[in-house]
Design an enzyme around this catalytic site. Structure first.
Site, PDB file in Angstrom:
ATOM      1  N   GLU A 147       1.496  18.087 -30.428  1.00 25.44           N
ATOM      2  CA  GLU A 147       0.629  17.552 -31.472  1.00 25.44           C
ATOM      3  C   GLU A 147      -0.805  17.380 -30.970  1.00 25.44           C
ATOM      4  OE1 GLU A 147       1.379  13.567 -32.994  1.00 25.44           O
ATOM      5  OE2 GLU A 147       0.606  14.142 -34.959  1.00 25.44           O
ATOM      6  N   GLU A 283       6.314  11.484 -30.797  1.00 27.98           N
ATOM      7  CA  GLU A 283       7.540  11.333 -31.580  1.00 27.98           C
ATOM      8  C   GLU A 283       8.385  12.585 -31.752  1.00 27.98           C
ATOM      9  OE1 GLU A 283       4.363  11.154 -32.800  1.00 27.98           O
ATOM     10  OE2 GLU A 283       4.210  12.078 -34.787  1.00 27.98           O
ATOM     11  N   GLU A 317       7.423   5.176 -32.563  1.00 28.16           N
ATOM     12  CA  GLU A 317       7.883   6.569 -32.468  1.00 28.16           C
ATOM     13  C   GLU A 317       9.179   6.773 -33.246  1.00 28.16           C
ATOM     14  OE1 GLU A 317       5.546   8.280 -31.500  1.00 28.16           O
ATOM     15  OE2 GLU A 317       4.450   6.796 -30.306  1.00 28.16           O
ATOM     16  N   GLU A 339       0.658   8.209 -39.169  1.00 29.31           N
ATOM     17  CA  GLU A 339       0.287   7.176 -38.202  1.00 29.31           C
ATOM     18  C   GLU A 339       0.139   5.791 -38.837  1.00 29.31           C
ATOM     19  OE1 GLU A 339       0.844   7.751 -35.370  1.00 29.31           O
ATOM     20  OE2 GLU A 339       0.619   9.907 -35.089  1.00 29.31           O
TER      21      GLU A 339
HETATM   22  N1  BES Z   1       1.715  10.931 -32.690  1.00 30.28           N
HETATM   23  C1  BES Z   1       1.170  10.028 -31.752  1.00 30.28           C
HETATM   24  C2  BES Z   1       0.820  10.656 -30.442  1.00 30.28           C
HETATM   25  C3  BES Z   1      -0.477  11.443 -30.431  1.00 30.28           C
HETATM   26  C4  BES Z   1      -1.684  10.797 -30.352  1.00 30.28           C
HETATM   27  C5  BES Z   1      -0.464  12.820 -30.491  1.00 30.28           C
HETATM   28  C6  BES Z   1      -2.863  11.513 -30.340  1.00 30.28           C
HETATM   29  C7  BES Z   1      -1.638  13.543 -30.486  1.00 30.28           C
HETATM   30  C8  BES Z   1      -2.841  12.886 -30.408  1.00 30.28           C
HETATM   31  C9  BES Z   1       2.137   8.887 -31.488  1.00 30.28           C
HETATM   32  O1  BES Z   1       3.015   8.624 -32.500  1.00 30.28           O
HETATM   33  C10 BES Z   1       1.324   7.641 -31.324  1.00 30.28           C
HETATM   34  O2  BES Z   1       0.698   7.248 -32.250  1.00 30.28           O
HETATM   35  N2  BES Z   1       1.331   7.029 -30.153  1.00 30.28           N
HETATM   36  C11 BES Z   1       0.570   5.838 -29.871  1.00 30.28           C
HETATM   37  C12 BES Z   1       1.448   4.633 -29.751  1.00 30.28           C
HETATM   38  C13 BES Z   1       1.441   3.703 -30.880  1.00 30.28           C
HETATM   39  C14 BES Z   1       2.214   2.464 -30.599  1.00 30.28           C
HETATM   40  C15 BES Z   1       0.159   3.426 -31.558  1.00 30.28           C
HETATM   41  C16 BES Z   1      -0.131   6.051 -28.564  1.00 30.28           C
HETATM   42  O3  BES Z   1      -0.010   7.145 -28.014  1.00 30.28           O
HETATM   43  O4  BES Z   1      -0.804   5.153 -28.089  1.00 30.28           O
HETATM   44 ZN    ZN Z   2       2.210   7.681 -34.141  1.00 27.87          ZN
END
Ligand code: BES
Ligand code: ZN
Length: 884
Positions: A147, A283, A317, A339
């Protein structure tokens, strides 16, 4: 020819100019086989894509990036064709194959590509991650992060969220290594060359960005507390720290199945701790990847904040397994559906599992605050923002998609009632399972569930940038409300102030909360039952700020002590007053008075807001004369020190999380702002720690104690730096190492600043952690200047380490520039970037410049006002005159 997607209602066509693949071909199924090579750091791959020709044409285009195509063939209607040309377009990351006959509409075909890719060290696509094993030897694993648009680095594919397909994955690896993918293993075979081939079952239809596979030496722990197996994988020895996340995962999946009314559709859930990881977690369907510190938990060494962060990340996630994975946004401007929802849902389930944490109270000072903060800048963007190019997509993983997205969900869930809201969500998930949606689909489901016109109430919130400030004027019981766009820089132009938001006013009086007032005109008048007490935005449920008259604000400050206001209300009044002082709607002295009146406050969340408000003044005054900065510091210390002394800094068995957090906050704010008692206690702990007693500092206090020692140790922590550096080098786990790394920069000793910044770029710090030492250095004025010089000197290297395609570069740009407070400094920053390609971080840069501008105009406006307040309150001598 570009695919244009219909359905975007409203006047602007958000699909215009969007870079997408031609629509003449549709993928149905991918069969992929990959073999990572840990010597040359590349991988051999074969992909066979079953496609349907939806429009007659001679061409097929697929996305690919840093992939060398070796061989391509197309099987169609019993014939095998090879392309007459294969042209790569670097700009749009596509490979176009041309055939010498027209591919007929409606035909099914299989496109097979053999290729070689790079097992890169950039944490993108199919990449390598390294770690030291028990013998100190460097080991590698191969893992993925797709992603938003890096699946194309791992396999040529139709890399768009709306082009869902099924996937059959096969991995080839050394026999002793563990192979994982989204699905469970279908078949494992030994190969003649001594390796094994592991084939996984076919996935349900899913988007490319959710594809995942891992090859490495991994051990696991498993729980059977859910109806399907859940495992946590880690490098050998570390799987022992899996219990907390396993437990919470099992409970969360059970809870979500019940809440969503849709079963988790995959046969297993694996969660893996990865040593190099750009985000916090990802995720991937059935195979969630995490930063080590966001998954593994050691109760003996972790702080209460760490524990809460792990719970949040895991639940976030897991929420995506439905919201995002099962039902996916059509294109990236719908990212907030992923998100924002996962964020809201993780709070909803944390609240269920840990009622003591009172997470919804905390939401106001966490997500709501960061949403309002970013969205108060001119350089913010609407939740549904058109994104055309790859470099734009990464940049919207920000507080708008996450925090504002979840804030408007919180708002609508309170408006409809949580039960009705969940009912609508359930219907939405059922209806769109395995499909793609737009924001209007969510509103439609909520409308159906509630019988209310949700779309017309909510569309403005997702389509328009910013949010309103309501100005309240009173005439007896008649209360007049007027809405205008809020901008932190306080320079709203008429053409920026045309939006009228449908505002759920939420009037709180002694009789309770009136939830029914929705106000979508410029001005309105409401009646309050009595003028003694009322407050708008009950529990800060809605997304707006309120500007009261100074008298009303004072009254509200008093009501805060009489139990009429919830924690959310109290934090909200402070947050609004802070933002309104920043932007000139109110005087900063009124904010300081308000804050000073909160001395008897007992809630952790409100205290966190109080300290954030004073810190925000301090950060705007960062380059003000020393006397004024010392005065503000003393004020912050005086606010918090009595509480620190009262509560103490011992943690007892029975202390719940909020008590622990309050003790931690009081100790930290008092100590770092110069309270002698706290400093003495901290120095005592530090001394024992330096002498080898690793448990001399409670995990909750560890960072603060390092910080105090580095700040108040002799010669600005000259020697203490080595102790904290050792704590980084020899930490018992990544969490301990990170805490040390994050606080090292607190020392203002120039040599130490240099050493800390050099460390950030050395091989001792992983690229994923570069921001940690920076965050310590930027905590003071000396460091803020040093870091900008360092950034400019090392610009080329930073770009190499953190490619603009990842979101990390943007954070570093913002961390190294946003501390400035004057127009000259802002000019210096923009001059530096003038002739540089800011692709991939232009938003972060613009936001940083806006932030500086807001501080500059704040100081210009209220410099005298603050000076006077500090004199009146004896924080500055009466005769004080700032030097020019
Ligand atoms: N889908 C995101 C991961 C992501 C972030 C992929 C940026 C590509 C670019 C994942 O679900 C996410 O949001 N992770 C957060 C944690 C959350 C508790 C806010 C993170 O990585 O901090
Ligand atoms: Zn997320």
């Amino acid at each position: 020819m570009c695919r244009t997607m219909d359905g975007a209602s409203g006047s602007v066509d958000i699909t215009q100019g969007r870079e997408v693949l031609p629509s003449n071909v549709k993928p149905l199924h991918y069969d992929i086989e990959l073999e990572p090579n840990f010597k040359d750091f590349n991988f051999n791959g074969t992909v066979a894509i079953d496609i349907e020709i939806t429009e007659a044409s001679k061409e097929i285009s697929v996305n690919s990036l840093e992939i060398e195509v070796k061989e391509t063939k197309l099987e169609i209607n019993g014939k095998t064709l090879t392309p007459t040309s294969s042209i790569y377009d670097e700009d749009i990351q596509t490979n176009k194959f041309t055939f010498d006959e027209t591919l007929p509409e409606g035909a099914k075909a299989t496109l097979t590509i053999k290729f070689v890719g790079i097992l890169n060290d950039k944490m993108a696509g199919f990449y390598r991650s390294s770690y030291k094993d028990a013998n100190g030897e460097t080991k590698y694993m191969a893992t993925t992060q797709m992603e938003p648009t890096d699946a194309r680095r791992a396999v040529p594919c139709f890399d768009q969220p709306n082009l869902k397909s099924t996937w059959s994955v096969t991995l080839i690896a050394d026999k002793e290594l563990t192979c994982l993918s989204n699905m469970d293993v279908k078949e494992e075979k030994d190969l003649d060359n001594g390796k094994k081939s592991v084939s996984f079952n076919k996935t349900p239809p899913m988007s490319t960005y959710l594809l995942a596979f891992i090859v490495g030496d991994l051990k696991y722990k498993e729980t059977n507390a859910f109806r399907l197996p859940i495992r946590v994988y880690a490098t050998p020895g570390n799987e022992q720290y899996a219990d907390f996340s396993l437990d919470i995962a099992a409970r969360t999946l059970t809870f979500y199945e019940k809440e969503f009314g849709v079963d988790y559709p995959l046969p297993k859930m694996d969660m893996v701790a990865i040593p190099d990881f750009s985000a916090g977690a990802m995720e991937n369907w059935g195979l969630i990847t995490y930063r080590i510190v966001d998954l593994l938990y050691d109760p003996k060494t972790a702080s209460v904040d760490r524990k809460q962060r792990i719970a949040e990340v895991v639940q976030h996630e897991l929420a995506h397994q439905w919201f995002g994975n099962l039902v996916t946004m059509d294109f990236w401007e719908g990212l907030w559906l992923n998100e924002g929802f996962a964020t809201w849902m993780s709070w909803y389930s944390m609240n269920e599992f840990y009622p003591n944490w009172k997470v919804w109270e905390n939401y106001v000072v966490d997500n709501l605050a960061s949403a309002l903060n970013l969205d108060g800048l001119r350089s913010s963007h609407p939740i549904e923002v058109p994104v055309k190019r790859v470099a734009e997509i990464n940049q919207i993983f920000d507080s708008i998609s996450y925090a504002k997205g979840s804030s408007i969900l919180r708002m609508v869930s309170k408006y409809l009632g949580e039960e009705v809201f969940i009912k609508g969500v359930r219907a939405y998930l059922k209806k769109h399972a395995y499909g793609n949606t737009q924001t209007t689909d969510l509103w439609a489901a909520l409308s159906e569930a509630s019988g209310k016109d949700v779309e017309s109430a909510m569309a403005t919130w997702t389509k328009k940038i910013g949010y309103p400030v309501i100005t309240v004027t009173e005439d007896g019981k008649k209360v007049h409300l007027k809405q205008n766009r809020y901008l932190k820089t306080a320079d709203v132009k008429p053409e920026e102030d045309e939006t009228l938001w449908p505002i759920f006013v939420g009037l709180k009086t002694k009789d309770g909360v009136d939830e029914d007032i929705v106000f979508e005109t410029r001005e309105t008048t409401i009646e309050v039952p009595d003028t003694d007490f009322f407050k708008l935005n009950a529990d800060q449920s809605a997304v707006y700020r309120t500007l009261y008259s100074p008298e009303r604000l004072k009254k509200l400050g008093e009501s805060a002590k009489t139990g009429l206001l919830s924690v959310e209300d109290r934090a909200g009044i402070l947050g609004d007053a802070g933002a309104l002082a920043t932007s000139g709607y109110q005087k900063t002295s009124a904010l300081l008075d308000l804050v000073a009146g909160f001395k008897e406050e007992e809630s952790y969340v409100v205290w966190a807001e109080i300290s954030a408000r004073v810190s925000s003044i301090k950060s705007a005054w960062l380059f003000a004369p020393q006397e004024e900065r010392d005065a503000l510091k003393q004020f912050q210390c005086d606010l918090m020190a009595p509480l620190a002394h009262k509560l103490g800094w011992e943690f007892k068995e029975g202390d719940d999380e909020l008590t622990q957090q309050l003790k931690t906050l009081a100790f930290s704010i008092a100590g770092l702002n110069g309270d002698p008692k706290v400093i003495e206690a901290a120095m005592g702990m530090f001394k024992k720690f330096a002498a080898g007693d690793l448990d001399a500092i409670h995990p909750n206090l560890r960072g603060t104690v390092y910080g105090i020692a580095l700040q108040y140790g002799e010669n600005q922590g000259e020697k203490e730096w080595d102790v904290v550096y050792n704590a980084f080098k020899n930490g018992r786990n990544n969490d301990e190492k990170n805490v040390a790394l994050r606080w090292l920069g607190r020392s203002k000793n120039p040599e130490n600043i240099k050493k800390t910044l050099a460390l950030a770029l050395s091989s001792e710090v992983k690229d994923q952690d570069i921001y940690q030492p920076i965050s310590g250095v930027r905590s003071h004025r000396e460091g803020s200047e040093a870091i900008w010089a360092w950034f400019q000197e090392n610009y080329e290297l930073l770009i190499k380490k953190l490619p603009p395609g990842l979101s990390m570069l943007g954070s570093v740009v913002s961390m190294c520039t946003s501390n400035f407070t004057s127009d000259e400094q802002a000019r210096e920053v923009s001059d530096f970037f003038k002739n540089k390609d800011t692709k991939g971080f232009d938003r972060a840069l613009a936001q940083s410049l806006d932030t500086i501008a807001a501080k500059a105009s704040w100081i210009a406006r209220d410099k005298k006002d603050v000076e006077k307040w500090l004199k009146d309150n004896e924080y500055l001598p009466k005769e004080y005159q700032p030097k020019l």
